[in-house]
Each structure stands twice: as C-alpha cells, then as structure tokens.
Design a protein around this motif. Sequence first.
Motif, mmCIF file in Angstrom:
data_model
loop_
_atom_site.group_PDB
_atom_site.id
_atom_site.type_symbol
_atom_site.label_atom_id
_atom_site.label_comp_id
_atom_site.label_asym_id
_atom_site.label_seq_id
_atom_site.Cartn_x
_atom_site.Cartn_y
_atom_site.Cartn_z
ATOM 1 N N GLY A 42 -6.188 8.748 23.116
ATOM 2 C CA GLY A 42 -5.077 8.420 24.003
ATOM 3 C C GLY A 42 -4.169 7.366 23.422
ATOM 4 N N TYR A 43 -3.324 6.767 24.287
ATOM 5 C CA TYR A 43 -2.356 5.805 23.749
ATOM 6 C C TYR A 43 -3.003 4.517 23.267
ATOM 7 N N ALA A 44 -4.232 4.213 23.706
ATOM 8 C CA ALA A 44 -4.947 3.054 23.163
ATOM 9 C C ALA A 44 -5.361 3.299 21.707
ATOM 10 N N ASP A 45 -5.334 4.558 21.295
ATOM 11 C CA ASP A 45 -5.649 4.907 19.915
ATOM 12 C C ASP A 45 -4.397 5.071 19.061
ATOM 13 N N GLY A 46 -3.236 4.858 19.673
ATOM 14 C CA GLY A 46 -1.988 4.942 18.922
ATOM 15 C C GLY A 46 -1.191 6.201 19.162
ATOM 16 N N ILE A 47 -1.621 7.073 20.056
ATOM 17 C CA ILE A 47 -0.844 8.269 20.394
ATOM 18 C C ILE A 47 0.323 7.834 21.288
ATOM 19 N N PRO A 48 1.575 8.066 20.896
ATOM 20 C CA PRO A 48 2.719 7.648 21.727
ATOM 21 C C PRO A 48 2.636 8.248 23.135
ATOM 22 N N ARG A 49 2.856 7.428 24.133
ATOM 23 C CA ARG A 49 2.646 7.858 25.520
ATOM 24 C C ARG A 49 3.588 8.986 25.923
ATOM 25 N N HIS A 50 4.801 8.995 25.355
ATOM 26 C CA HIS A 50 5.764 10.016 25.758
ATOM 27 C C HIS A 50 5.662 11.290 24.914
ATOM 28 N N LEU A 51 4.597 11.424 24.114
ATOM 29 C CA LEU A 51 4.447 12.599 23.270
ATOM 30 C C LEU A 51 4.376 13.882 24.104
ATOM 31 N N SER A 52 3.790 13.788 25.299
ATOM 32 C CA SER A 52 3.636 14.975 26.147
ATOM 33 C C SER A 52 4.972 15.489 26.661
ATOM 34 N N GLU A 53 6.021 14.684 26.561
ATOM 35 C CA GLU A 53 7.344 15.092 27.040
ATOM 36 C C GLU A 53 8.154 15.783 25.946
ATOM 37 N N THR A 54 7.555 16.022 24.786
ATOM 38 C CA THR A 54 8.322 16.498 23.627
ATOM 39 C C THR A 54 7.892 17.886 23.160
ATOM 40 N N ASN A 55 7.198 18.633 24.016
ATOM 41 C CA ASN A 55 6.717 19.975 23.643
ATOM 42 C C ASN A 55 5.834 19.923 22.390
ATOM 43 N N SER A 56 4.989 18.910 22.325
ATOM 44 C CA SER A 56 4.099 18.745 21.172
ATOM 45 C C SER A 56 2.793 19.498 21.391
ATOM 46 N N TYR A 57 2.059 19.640 20.339
ATOM 47 C CA TYR A 57 0.795 20.368 20.398
ATOM 48 C C TYR A 57 -0.204 19.766 19.428
ATOM 49 N N VAL A 58 -1.453 20.145 19.596
ATOM 50 C CA VAL A 58 -2.513 19.812 18.646
ATOM 51 C C VAL A 58 -3.060 21.124 18.105
ATOM 52 N N LEU A 59 -3.981 21.025 17.143
ATOM 53 C CA LEU A 59 -4.599 22.223 16.582
ATOM 54 C C LEU A 59 -6.060 22.307 17.006
ATOM 55 N N LEU A 60 -6.458 23.503 17.375
ATOM 56 C CA LEU A 60 -7.839 23.735 17.802
ATOM 57 C C LEU A 60 -8.211 25.156 17.407
ATOM 58 N N HIS A 61 -9.277 25.289 16.636
ATOM 59 C CA HIS A 61 -9.703 26.606 16.150
ATOM 60 C C HIS A 61 -8.550 27.323 15.438
ATOM 61 N N SER A 62 -7.796 26.547 14.645
ATOM 62 C CA SER A 62 -6.680 27.063 13.841
ATOM 63 C C SER A 62 -5.528 27.603 14.683
ATOM 64 N N LYS A 63 -5.453 27.200 15.939
ATOM 65 C CA LYS A 63 -4.352 27.616 16.809
ATOM 66 C C LYS A 63 -3.682 26.393 17.429
ATOM 67 N N LYS A 64 -2.428 26.586 17.842
ATOM 68 C CA LYS A 64 -1.688 25.509 18.486
ATOM 69 C C LYS A 64 -2.054 25.431 19.963
ATOM 70 N N ALA A 65 -2.355 24.213 20.415
ATOM 71 C CA ALA A 65 -2.690 23.986 21.823
ATOM 72 C C ALA A 65 -1.738 22.933 22.375
ATOM 73 N N PRO A 66 -0.796 23.307 23.254
ATOM 74 C CA PRO A 66 0.212 22.367 23.765
ATOM 75 C C PRO A 66 -0.410 21.193 24.520
ATOM 76 N N ILE A 67 0.214 20.019 24.361
ATOM 77 C CA ILE A 67 -0.179 18.838 25.126
ATOM 78 C C ILE A 67 0.546 18.900 26.457
ATOM 79 N N ILE A 68 -0.191 18.735 27.554
ATOM 80 C CA ILE A 68 0.406 18.807 28.889
ATOM 81 C C ILE A 68 0.008 17.574 29.687
ATOM 82 N N GLY A 69 0.838 17.221 30.668
ATOM 83 C CA GLY A 69 0.546 16.031 31.474
ATOM 84 C C GLY A 69 0.775 14.767 30.675
#
Length: 718
Positions: free
Chosen positions: A618-645
């Motif tokens: 989370g943001y205590a680990d350095g993830i920008p808090r507003h990242l979820s507002e930018t249509n960003s995603y992470v990778l899981l099992h070689s696929k894109k998984a959107p960040i929501i909330g």
Amino acid sequence: MNSTRHAGALDIFRIYAAFLVVAIHTSPLWSFNETADFILTRIIARVAVPFFIMVSGYFLFPYIKKGDWHYIWRFCKKMGILYGISIILYLPLNIYAGRYNRSNFWLEIPKDILFDGTFYHLWYFPALLIGVVLVTLFVRIMGLRITFVISTALYMVGLFGDSYYGVARQIPFLNTLYDQLFAVFDYTRNGVFLAPIYLVMGGMIFNENKQLSLRTSMIGLAISSMLLIVEGLLLDHFSLQRHDSMYVMLIPCMYFLFQLLLRIPGRSSKSIRDVSLLIYLIHPWMIVFIRGFAKLIDQQKLLIETSLIHYLLVSILSIAAAGLISYIWQRGKKPLPSKDSRAWIEIDLEALVHNAQTLQKLLPKRCKLMAVVKANAYGHGDVVISKTLNQSGIHTFAVATLSEGIRLRTNGIKGDILILGYTNPTNVDLLRRYHLTQTVVDYSYAKRLNDSDKKIMVHVKIDTGMHRLGIDSRNLSELERIFNCNNLVIEGVFSHLSVSDSLTDDDIAFTNKQLDEFYKTIEILESKGFSIGKIHIQSSYGILNYPNIPSDYARAGLALYGVLSKNDKIRTHVKLQPVLSLKARIAAVKEIQSGEAIGYGRTYTAKTNMKIAVATIGYADGIPRHLSETNSYVLLHSKKAPIIGRICMDQIIIDVSYVDEVKANDVVTIIGRDGVEQIHCQDLAEKCGTITNEILSKLGSRLPHVFNNVHKDMAHTQ
C-alpha cells in the motif's frame, strides 16, 4: 572496467588451507614415506597460515591505507574475542598436559598469550593482531613501500631464528642475539617477524592496478613451488632448521598463489569462511578424541599409527563438528519472516553489472564511473549495490549525506566516497574518521571547514547555470580564496548539467554553454597554478547524450539502475536492464456482486459480478495513493489486473475477473516482468505524473530487499 577482483576462490582455498593445517599436526604420509610427509607437512603445508594472513591484509588494506582505526579496532576486537574463546577451549588440555604447573608460570603465560599462543596452533591469533597493528602504524607513518622493506627485513631476521637457525648458530653475535630473542618468545614465526610481510603482500596485491595473467600466475607458482621444495629439503638435509615455518621461497610462492586465486572465478561464502575457521580452531580436540577412542577400543595401530587414516578421520570429524557448530549457531539465531512473505523489492545484480559495463564503454578511456548510491541507491539497497560494484571494479561513489557515507564505510565499501550535499562543519571529525570527501558549495562554507584546523578532503562545486549549489563560475576571486584554504585538500572540481536530458535545440545550446563555462573556469584556475584534481560534470543523461566529454569521472545514477524517463530520446544506442522489481502477495480472493462498492470512500462500484483480490502492499510501502485513479494495473499470472478502489496504507485491491486460478499467496508484480508482460518504473511514474526518481526513492523502508545473483556474504548486510 576492471572485473578481476574475485574473492570467491580465496574463500574456497580457505578450506584447503585449513586441511593443510590439520595435515601439519597429523602427518598423513608418515607411515608410508617420511620424505613425502616432510614435503607435504613441513614445506607445502606452510602456505596455509601465510595465506590466512595475506587474505586479512588484502581486505584490511583500504582501511589501513586510510587510517580507519575504527574499522581496524573492530577487526582486532573480533580476533581478540576468538582468541579468548580459544584459550578457554584449550584450557582443559593445557591443564591435563601440565603446561601451567611450571615454577615460572607467571613468566610463561604472558609470553604464550602475546607471542606463542596458549596451544600449539593458536599462535596465529596473536601473530595476526600484532602484525596488523605494526603494519598499520608503519604504513600510516612511512608508506607501503618502506613498510614492505621493513617487513622483509623482519622476515629475514625471523628466517635465521627458524629454518636457517643453523647458520645463525655459527655466527657468535647472531647466536647471542637469538638467545636473547628466545628468552622473550619460543619461535620467530610470530607477529613481529612472520605476519607483517604477508599482511603487506596482501595489501600490495590489493593496491596493484594490474594483476598478473592466469598463465603468468600458474608458471610463477609452479617454479616458486619447486624451488620452495628444494629449499626445504636442502635445509633439512644439512640440519639447519630449528623450526620449519619460514622459507625464502615461501614469499614468491604465496605471491603467485594469491594472484592465481584472484584469477579463478568463484562465489564468496561466509559459510565457507566460518567452517574453515572452525576447522582450524577445533581440530586438535578431534585429534585428542580419536586417540582416546582408539585407545579405548585398542585400535591404535589402525586409527593412529596408520597416518593417512588418522588424518582422514581427524579431517572428517573436524569438518563435521565445524558444520554442526555452524548449523547450531545459525539455528540459534532468532527466526525472522522470509523476505518475500508479504511485499518486497527484488534486485537483479547481474543487470546492475551489465549496466555499469555498458555505461563505462560509452566513456573515454580515462573517464571512470562514479556510482551515485544516495537515497539507499535510489531504493535498490546501497550496501549490497555498492559491494557488487566494488567487486566489478568501481571504487568511486557519491552519496547525499554524511550518514549515507558512514553507512557505506562501516559496511566495508572501498574507495572514495563523495558527499554531494551539506555536512554540518561540526561533524568534521566524522568526515576524517570515515575518510569521506565533502563537497564545498561556497567560500563561507569552505572557511568554516578550513577553520577546523584539520585536513579535509573536498571537491569544489562550480555553478555553471543551474543555480542550485556551487560557486558561480564567474566569481573567480571566491574560487581562488577556496583554493587557498590550507586545510582543504582539493581532490576534484565538478558541476551539474541541468538539461542534459533534453535534445531540443535550445537545451542543447544551454548545455554547451554550461560545458564552456566549466572548462573555461578550470583552465583559468590551472593557469594560476592551482591543482584541480579530478573533474566531473556528467550525470546519467550527460553520459547518454554527451559521452565524449573529457572528464575523470562520470556520475551514473538512474541509468546505472536501468531506469530512464519514459519516451526520452537519447543520442547513444544502449540497452540498459531494469535492476529493480516490486512484488507482493495475494492475501484474499473474493466474489463481488454487481452494484457493490469497493474500498474507502466507495469510489469504485462493480458494474457486473466480478472477482477481486487483495494484494499486500500500500501507500506505506511507497505506492502513490492516487495510482488507482489512473487506470493502472499490476501483473498476475502473466496477465494485467487493474487496480480498483483507493490505495490503502497496507493493501491494494485488484480486479482478477479475467485471471485464471487466482489464490491466496500468489505473487503480484507492481514493477517488473511477469512472463511476456512487463511494467517499467517509468510507466508507473508517468501514470502518477511524476519522475522515476520519486517513485524509487519513496519505496517504503519496511520493504525488504531480495538480491538475485548475489554473494551470500553481502545479502545479509542489507
């Protein structure tokens, strides 16, 4: 770039050296051929202790050279503690043997502790301690070359009290001299006569700019070894030896052996170092145990008199006991969670070395990389990053603060460390103690440093148009006053290019103007007779866009870590590899119905039935808090998984509706590669409207580093 300073083979040879010491005390070939055993144990095996001492000299030399008494004291304290434990360990055997029942006990015990060792193999510890102190004093007062001459002279004195004692006995004044010496100690193979030369040899090899080739090392070792054997046999034949630890040809033999080992690739291992030391310490107890056991079962002829079996049993028991003690010691440490149990940073050290070599190839031959490792090496882990670069031939570093410099120095980083930022002049003593180089930014600051009346190594920063830190390049009178400060040892001059990352016509013109100002100022200062020292002006983009600038150093920061700003155009064609990846675990997987809101503030509402997962970062680990507002995603099992909330302090929520077989404990990639998909740090920075430096430097302190392709003795320091 010089990449020949390997330490792994030195660690591996420690085990061989330890077993050679066991051979000295068990004579494995005695029952087969006395001459062969003499060659093995009284000649060849005599390389063991000098090797251990040379290794200490090799790794201690940068601290001896700079007079880092703090580090040297720590080393001596560690050896002293081991010596004290060893004295206690062998006290029962000494008492049993009646060693301390003599009438002159109070004269013998100080002599044993200081010179001879309280048990026959423990002389190594006082020899090393005395040798380190003597060599450090000599090097600091007289320099390395004179110390080598003095150490050689001391070794020659030792020779005539050891292998060449028969010669000394024939010369009256030498006979008298050695009678007096042997009233103080029993042997000349001690910290005064034997240890200094091998410590100095280790230091000189470290200090050499060019190492011997593999072929030269092998030929030199073969010839010197044969001559060593001939020397030993002749001395024995003419009965000249009082003892047999010191030979003339042992010196070149050790030199070529050490050079050869530095040419052999191998992984450094703290476990091997620990086990080899334990074998050295405990093998006499194994000898006693086997002799007692043989007597108990009435098998002295097989287990003791058959010398090779005796040696093998002692060796096997010694390594087994050493391994067991090491294992118990490790198990006894307080358990900690694995570094990849929640969220973590992965560092690819092979990519780091690749980037360093790639950048170095862009530069003119005389120009060397200065590795910028400020802000915990841009979040990559400054100590292990710096140690890896040290091993790859980089010996100049830049940090931002005094504490960053001290952290590197106390963790064994060799070479020059330049502090780019401000250091309070009240901390001048710390600059000197840890041999750090301070940046001077104006005359007022220079005067405060100079008023300390202590010599301080500095680089002078010149402002050529960025107007941040530094003396205005046009203010020559202020620069002259700084160069006239008696207590400032000016080792370099540098500046900073403010738009070297841009290739617009206007910015190129501005960069060229900065370069003209910088070199014009240097030319004027040199014409006035001032010694400029090393010069440097390029940072990462300066290297990539202006690689041919005539400088002594080029400061590599972001590029060293394989990170550039997205869509930047550069003049050079290089392929840098990302060094850092950021990963986390899946904590839970849930099914969400259409219309249900997710996370704080209910900012995301499910439009259809969906599957979500909670990742442990989370943001205590350095993830920008507003990242979820930018249509960003992470990778899981070689696929894109959107960040929501909204991003939480300790978790993020991702949409895994289209990712198969997601379960708790699966690994999520926030930065890095997963199969064919990859997220670059610059992708994340662009989404957040910031730069890669900010993303990397804000990665949380609770994120552990997992180092890939790392020597084990480095990873534990981070």
